[in-house]
Design an enzyme around this catalytic site. Structure first.
Site, PDB file in Angstrom:
ATOM      1  N   ASP A 172      -3.423  10.073  -0.517  1.00 34.67           N
ATOM      2  CA  ASP A 172      -3.086   9.207  -1.666  1.00 34.67           C
ATOM      3  C   ASP A 172      -4.067   9.281  -2.838  1.00 34.67           C
ATOM      4  O   ASP A 172      -4.398   8.248  -3.443  1.00 34.67           O
ATOM      5  CB  ASP A 172      -2.977   7.745  -1.200  1.00 34.67           C
TER       6      ASP A 172
ATOM      7  N   LYS B 188       5.031   9.260   1.487  1.00 31.40           N
ATOM      8  CA  LYS B 188       5.076   8.339   2.629  1.00 31.40           C
ATOM      9  C   LYS B 188       5.348   6.910   2.147  1.00 31.40           C
ATOM     10  O   LYS B 188       4.737   6.448   1.192  1.00 31.40           O
ATOM     11  CB  LYS B 188       3.767   8.420   3.427  1.00 31.40           C
TER      12      LYS B 188
ATOM     13  N   CYS C  55      -5.022   3.237   3.678  1.00 34.08           N
ATOM     14  CA  CYS C  55      -4.218   4.367   4.146  1.00 34.08           C
ATOM     15  C   CYS C  55      -5.021   5.398   4.928  1.00 34.08           C
ATOM     16  O   CYS C  55      -4.480   6.064   5.819  1.00 34.08           O
ATOM     17  CB  CYS C  55      -3.497   4.984   2.965  1.00 34.08           C
TER      18      CYS C  55
END
Ligand code: C5J
Length: 223
Positions: free
Chosen positions: A26, A131, A164
Site C-alpha cells: 500500500d 485488495k 496493513c
C-alpha cells in the site's frame, strides 16, 4: 539466485532468494503524498515517506537479483460492492471510503490517490494486487501467485506498520510463510505503533516473523 543469511531479530535467518518475494504494501499516493487523503486527516505524511528511499534501494537490489516483487493497493470497486459497511461506516461521513477526497474518491480503484507513488511504481510484469481488506491475502490472488512461484519467504515492506503490514504478516504466518520485515521500509502515522508493531512481530522467538533493516538485506544479497 543464492542462499543468503540475513542479520535479523530474534535471530539471523537463511533464505533462498529464488524462494523469496518482496511485498510492497500500500505505498499509495493517498497515504504518502502531501496533499493526499492521509494528510487531509491531519497526519504527518513524512512519518511514512521516510520509508521511500529504503524501499527504493531494496526494490532495486531485488529486481537486479531476479527476485519476485509484488505490490498491493488498498481499494474498492467503484460500486463499493466489496466494501463492508463495518469498514465504511466509521469516522466523519464526509471523509469516508468512496467520498471525494483531494486525489479522487477515497480508496476507490482507478482513482489517482489509490495508485502507487511514482518513486516505487511497479515495473511491467510485476503483480499488483488490489485488495479490499487490510491483509493482502483476504479476497485476492496473492496465495496463488506465491504458490505458482514456489515462494516460501516474504520480505514485507510498506504502510502502515500496525495496519496493513501487520495484518498481512499475520495472514502469511498462518499460511506457513516466513516473514522478514525491514523496519525502515515500513511506516506509521503513529510512531509508537510502528515501534510496538515491529516488537510484536519478533517477540516470543519471532511469533510472526523476523525484524531487520534494509541495509542488512542489501548486504546479505549483494555480498
Ligand atoms: C493500511 C489502513 N495500508 N490502515 N491501511 O495500513 O487502513
Amino acid at each position: 539466485m543464492s542462499t543468503v543469511e540475513i542479520n535479523a531479530e530474534p535471530e539471523a535467518i537463511t533464505i533462498e532468494t529464488a524462494k523469496t518475494a518482496v511485498v510492497m504494501i500500500d505505498m499509495q499516493r493517498d497515504f504518502l503524498e502531501p496533499g493526499g487523503f492521509g494528510e487531509s486527516l491531519g497526519n504527518d505524511v513524512a512519518l511514512l515517506s521516510a520509508a521511500i528511499e529504503p524501499c527504493k534501494a531494496l526494490l532495486s537490489t531485488a529486481r537486479q537479483n531476479g527476485m519476485l516483487v509484488i505490490h498491493t493497493r488498498e481499494g474498492h470497486l467503484p460500486d463499493m460492492s466489496d466494501a463492508h459497511k463495518a469498514k465504511v461506516e466509521r469516522g466523519d461521513p464526509s471523509v469516508r471510503i468512496g467520498q471525494m477526497g483531494p486525489m479522487g474518491r477515497i480508496l476507490i480503484r482507478g482513482e489517482p490517490g489509490q495508485d502507487i507513488i511514482p518513486d516505487l511504481y511497479p515495473l511491467a510484469g510485476e503483480p499488483v494486487i488490489d485488495k479490499p481488506g487490510k491483509g493482502a491475502f483476504y479476497a485476492t490472488d496473492l496465495q496463488a501467485i506465491l504458490q505458482e512461484n514456489a515462494i516460501e519467504n516474504l520480505i514485507v515492506c510498506g504502510v502502515t506498520t500496525e495496519g496493513c503490514v501487520h495484518t498481512t504478516v499475520r495472514e502469511a504466518n498462518d499460511r506457513g510463510y516466513r516473514c522478514i520485515v525491514p523496519g525502515d521500509c515500513c511506516g506509521s502515522y503513529i510512531p509508537e505503533f510502528h515501534e510496538v508493531g515491529l516488537r510484536m512481530i519478533k517477540a516470543q522467538s519471532g511469533i510472526f516473523g523476523w525484524v531487520t533493516d534494509s541495509q542488512s538485506i542489501l548486504t546479505a544479497i549483494t555480498t
